[in-house]
Write an enzyme that holds these catalytic residues in place. Structure first.
Site, PDB file in Angstrom:
ATOM      1  N   TRP A  42      10.902  -6.277   5.392  1.00 37.29           N
ATOM      2  CA  TRP A  42       9.648  -5.520   5.409  1.00 37.29           C
ATOM      3  C   TRP A  42       8.509  -6.381   5.966  1.00 37.29           C
ATOM      4  O   TRP A  42       8.328  -7.517   5.558  1.00 37.29           O
ATOM      5  CB  TRP A  42       9.277  -5.056   3.996  1.00 37.29           C
ATOM      6  CG  TRP A  42      10.234  -4.051   3.398  1.00 37.29           C
ATOM      7  CD1 TRP A  42      11.435  -3.641   3.919  1.00 37.29           C
ATOM      8  CD2 TRP A  42      10.066  -3.342   2.173  1.00 37.29           C
ATOM      9  NE1 TRP A  42      12.015  -2.724   3.088  1.00 37.29           N
ATOM     10  CE2 TRP A  42      11.204  -2.515   2.007  1.00 37.29           C
ATOM     11  CE3 TRP A  42       9.080  -3.304   1.186  1.00 37.29           C
ATOM     12  CZ2 TRP A  42      11.376  -1.680   0.907  1.00 37.29           C
ATOM     13  CZ3 TRP A  42       9.242  -2.479   0.088  1.00 37.29           C
ATOM     14  CH2 TRP A  42      10.377  -1.672  -0.046  1.00 37.29           C
TER      15      TRP A  42
ATOM     16  N   GLU B 129      -4.529   9.279  -8.938  1.00 39.00           N
ATOM     17  CA  GLU B 129      -3.514   9.507  -9.969  1.00 39.00           C
ATOM     18  C   GLU B 129      -3.660   8.599 -11.189  1.00 39.00           C
ATOM     19  O   GLU B 129      -2.972   8.779 -12.182  1.00 39.00           O
ATOM     20  CB  GLU B 129      -2.119   9.284  -9.372  1.00 39.00           C
ATOM     21  CG  GLU B 129      -1.651  10.377  -8.425  1.00 39.00           C
ATOM     22  CD  GLU B 129      -2.033  10.123  -6.973  1.00 39.00           C
ATOM     23  OE1 GLU B 129      -3.029   9.423  -6.735  1.00 39.00           O
ATOM     24  OE2 GLU B 129      -1.328  10.625  -6.083  1.00 39.00           O
TER      25      GLU B 129
ATOM     26  N   THR C 234      -5.655  14.681  -4.375  1.00 35.20           N
ATOM     27  CA  THR C 234      -5.452  13.535  -3.485  1.00 35.20           C
ATOM     28  C   THR C 234      -5.804  14.008  -2.071  1.00 35.20           C
ATOM     29  O   THR C 234      -5.767  15.207  -1.795  1.00 35.20           O
ATOM     30  CB  THR C 234      -3.984  13.071  -3.513  1.00 35.20           C
ATOM     31  OG1 THR C 234      -3.187  14.169  -3.072  1.00 35.20           O
ATOM     32  CG2 THR C 234      -3.562  12.659  -4.893  1.00 35.20           C
TER      33      THR C 234
ATOM     34  N   LYS D  19       9.761  -1.688   8.789  1.00 33.74           N
ATOM     35  CA  LYS D  19      11.081  -2.178   8.386  1.00 33.74           C
ATOM     36  C   LYS D  19      11.801  -2.694   9.630  1.00 33.74           C
ATOM     37  O   LYS D  19      12.242  -1.923  10.463  1.00 33.74           O
ATOM     38  CB  LYS D  19      11.852  -1.093   7.665  1.00 33.74           C
ATOM     39  CG  LYS D  19      11.152  -0.726   6.357  1.00 33.74           C
ATOM     40  CD  LYS D  19      11.950   0.157   5.428  1.00 33.74           C
ATOM     41  CE  LYS D  19      11.194   0.296   4.101  1.00 33.74           C
ATOM     42  NZ  LYS D  19      11.665   1.329   3.228  1.00 33.74           N
TER      43      LYS D  19
HETATM   44  P1  ADP Z   1      -8.096   8.731  -1.132  1.00 33.56           P
HETATM   45  O1  ADP Z   1      -7.008   8.553  -0.119  1.00 33.56           O
HETATM   46  O2  ADP Z   1      -8.662  10.080  -1.251  1.00 33.56           O
HETATM   47  O3  ADP Z   1      -9.113   7.627  -1.104  1.00 33.56           O
HETATM   48  P2  ADP Z   1      -7.203   7.503  -3.474  1.00 33.56           P
HETATM   49  O4  ADP Z   1      -8.509   6.911  -3.826  1.00 33.56           O
HETATM   50  O5  ADP Z   1      -6.407   8.056  -4.589  1.00 33.56           O
HETATM   51  O6  ADP Z   1      -7.345   8.638  -2.485  1.00 33.56           O
HETATM   52  O7  ADP Z   1      -6.366   6.436  -2.654  1.00 33.56           O
HETATM   53  C1  ADP Z   1      -5.562   5.547  -3.337  1.00 33.56           C
HETATM   54  C2  ADP Z   1      -4.948   4.559  -2.399  1.00 33.56           C
HETATM   55  O8  ADP Z   1      -5.947   3.737  -1.796  1.00 33.56           O
HETATM   56  C3  ADP Z   1      -4.030   3.582  -3.079  1.00 33.56           C
HETATM   57  O9  ADP Z   1      -2.758   4.116  -3.314  1.00 33.56           O
HETATM   58  C4  ADP Z   1      -4.027   2.420  -2.103  1.00 33.56           C
HETATM   59  O10 ADP Z   1      -3.134   2.659  -1.032  1.00 33.56           O
HETATM   60  C5  ADP Z   1      -5.428   2.434  -1.553  1.00 33.56           C
HETATM   61  N1  ADP Z   1      -6.262   1.434  -2.244  1.00 33.56           N
HETATM   62  C6  ADP Z   1      -7.105   1.616  -3.256  1.00 33.56           C
HETATM   63  N2  ADP Z   1      -7.721   0.467  -3.585  1.00 33.56           N
HETATM   64  C7  ADP Z   1      -7.239  -0.479  -2.765  1.00 33.56           C
HETATM   65  C8  ADP Z   1      -7.470  -1.894  -2.603  1.00 33.56           C
HETATM   66  N3  ADP Z   1      -8.343  -2.562  -3.338  1.00 33.56           N
HETATM   67  N4  ADP Z   1      -6.770  -2.525  -1.652  1.00 33.56           N
HETATM   68  C9  ADP Z   1      -5.874  -1.884  -0.875  1.00 33.56           C
HETATM   69  N5  ADP Z   1      -5.628  -0.563  -0.971  1.00 33.56           N
HETATM   70  C10 ADP Z   1      -6.290   0.129  -1.900  1.00 33.56           C
END
Ligand code: ADP
Length: 542
Positions: free
Chosen positions: A444, A330, A185, A439
């Protein structure tokens, strides 16, 4: 009583076997790092993957060892993934956009034994390789003619390395739960964490990605993943495209609007996938050059919330369907997709767009719920938001070398760190990251919703919202804005534009104008850094 059917382990290399035998002539087209367009097919990719696997065993690489790649999407990177998994070793994709110190940290945590690197990133590796003691050999993904001089020891050119083996090799067979790949990540909060995909999770994720309501792929498609292989397991496309027999078009280092447009049109791509920033860039290019997308049928957009204007432009100007998806490293990584169906037939075009801005429904194999901070489930009414939790066969169970009980409940529900609401049909909408949600007075406020609203102002280039301390309400939203070039909207202009479009108590208490907003390596707003930058800021009435 058990069923009487065969045990046939779900192994990644069985996918390339299938593609090589049933769709052998189907082209794999790449923009090479050296420049020219390179053409091969699944039969050849399978052969060279077998050769790769054999050559890796000649290095003494054993099952479970991590083999790093830092490379663009090309045929060589593709055969590396299959070659590595074919002996039970583990591909570990490195994101070159991370800070060098983070890359060193990640490589040491993974204990990478070998590295396959593109020419583009060799200068970066020259600077950091000495700090990764586990690394025994570096292979540069090029041919002898393009091999540069380097200060590194134990470096060899890929084509020469590969040529030392032939393709007379049998894949290894093993338990389908064996590790296949690894991705960290991005570490926007704390150290990066390693997610280890299994053969089983990769194969199941690929099978679900080809469902018509997910990415949807068939042997009639030409699929181009613009999303790099190093971003969240390439969104599963490395397995899903060959599994379905789709023609595979790989953009290599050409990530600008012109290069992407060239491949989309010349290679008659029918389905493609990338983050919103790529599509914003392509749409600007199309606008400027009066481009058309006659062959493109659908575009999968995820990684961060897709702006409404992007969905609208693809659909109304270019007749391309948008699939807005949500996922994370994940989850292998796709977790939900927004697809319109017969339930939406009666909606007006604007209402249909409202639905498409949601991240959509989980597909079979992904279970989803929202809870409060005490793990109590919240209602699926499309309004109440809570912590988004998921489980399924392609969802992480724990991180590499780590246990984080706060994220993994006893009943295997994984806390995604996202905040969302879910409606009665299961359509989910991300409203925030749990660390970013504001918050205020026990309620929220979604920072993302406020940001989306603010960027709708025609003079705003980018917007970010963070919570800042308030003596009465705990936190109140602060809007941070980059103005478009040569535009000077005032605080009042922007707040006036937002007025009435969100609940009154959601309205930002103040607007601050800045020249830049910090981003992560994958293009997301780096709120931790932004909060640090604003730590001395005080609200007008605080
Ligand atoms: P990185 O931060 O390296 O890009 P990830 O791809 O695992 O890592 O990031 C996942 C996160 O990206 C999700 O937990 C979410 O917060 C955000 N995310 C992914 N797709 C979307 C989407 N379509 N809309 C809003 N947030 C998104």
């Amino acid at each position: 009583m058990l069923g009487t059917m065969q045990e046939w382990p779900l192994l990644c290399h069985k996918i390339i076997d299938h593609a090589g035998t049933c769709h052998g002539d189907r082209e794999v087209v790449s923009r090479s790092v050296e420049g020219p367009i390179h053409r091969t097919n699944y039969r050849e990719v399978r052969k060279r993957s077998l050769q790769f696997a054999k050559r890796l065993t000649m290095e003494g690489v054993r099952s479970g060892e991590r083999i790093a790649t830092m490379a663009w999407n090309t045929w060589r990177h593709l055969e590396a993934w299959y070659g590595i998994t074919g002996i039970g070793a583990v591909y570990h994709t490195l994101n070159p956009r991370l800070f060098p110190q983070q890359i060193i940290w990640i490589m040491n945590d993974a204990e990478d034994r070998m590295l396959f690197v593109d020419l583009t990133f060799l200068p970066l590796i020259e600077k950091i390789a000495a700090e990764v003691p586990s690394l025994r050999k570096i292979v540069v993904l090029t041919d002898a003619a393009h091999m540069p001089a380097t200060t590194l020891a134990d470096v060899i050119c890929y084509e020469e390395w590969l040529a030392e083996a032939d393709d007379d090799f049998d894949w290894k067979s093993f338990d389908e739960r064996t590790a296949a790949g690894m991705c960290y990540t991005s570490g926007t909060t704390g150290d990066p964490k390693g997610v280890v995909y299994s053969h089983r999770s990769n194969v199941i994720h690929a099978m679900t990605s080809v469902f018509p309501d997910v990415i949807g792929m068939s042997s009639g498609d030409s699929m181009m993943p613009v999303v790099p292989f190093f971003h969240a397991n390439a969104w599963g496309t490395v397995f899903a495209a060959p599994m379905s027999g789709a023609r595979f078009v790989l953009p290599g280092p050409g990530m600008d609007g012109k290069s992407i447009y060239e491949l989309l049109t010349k290679e008659k791509v029918t389905v493609t996938a990338a983050v919103p920033t790529i599509w914003l860039m392509l749409l600007q290019y199309l606008e400027k050059e009066s481009g058309k997308l006659p062959d493109l049928d659908r575009v999968f957009i995820g990684g961060s919330a897709c702006p409404r204007s992007v969905i609208d432009a693809f659909q109304t100007k270019y007749d391309v369907k948008v699939r807005h998806g949500w996922g994370m490293t994940e989850l292998s990584p796709i977790g939900s997709v927004c697809v319109l169906n017969a339930d939406h037939d009666e909606l007006t075009p604007a209402e249909r767009l409202d639905v498409q801005c949601k991240q959509g429904q989980p597909f079979f194999t992904v279970e989803m719920k929202i809870t409060d901070d005490d793990d109590k489930e919240r209602p699926k009414d499309g309004k109440t938001f809570g912590r988004l939790k998921v489980r399924g066969p392609a969802v992480v169970d724990h991180y590499f070398k780590r246990r984080s009980p706060e994220q993994f409940g006893e009943d295997h529900w994984f806390d995604t760190g996202d905040v969302a609401h879910i409606d009665e049909h299961g359509y989910m909408q991300i409203t925030d990251r749990s660390k970013d949600v504001i918050k205020s007075g026990g309620e929220w406020i979604s920072s993302i919703e406020l940001e989306n609203l603010a960027v709708g102002h025609p003079q705003v280039a980018e917007a970010a919202v963070i919570g800042v301390p308030h003596p009465k309400w705990d936190e109140r939203p602060l809007l941070i804005v980059i103005r478009k070039p040569d535009q000077m909207p005032s605080r009042e202009d922007i707040l006036g534009f937002m007025q009435g479009k969100v609940a009154k108590w959601w309205m930002p208490d103040d607007v601050v104008f800045v020249d830049s907003i910090p981003h992560t390596a994958t293009g997301k707003i780096l709120k931790t850094e932004l909060r640090e930058q604003m730590k001395d800021y005080r609200l007008p009435d605080a």
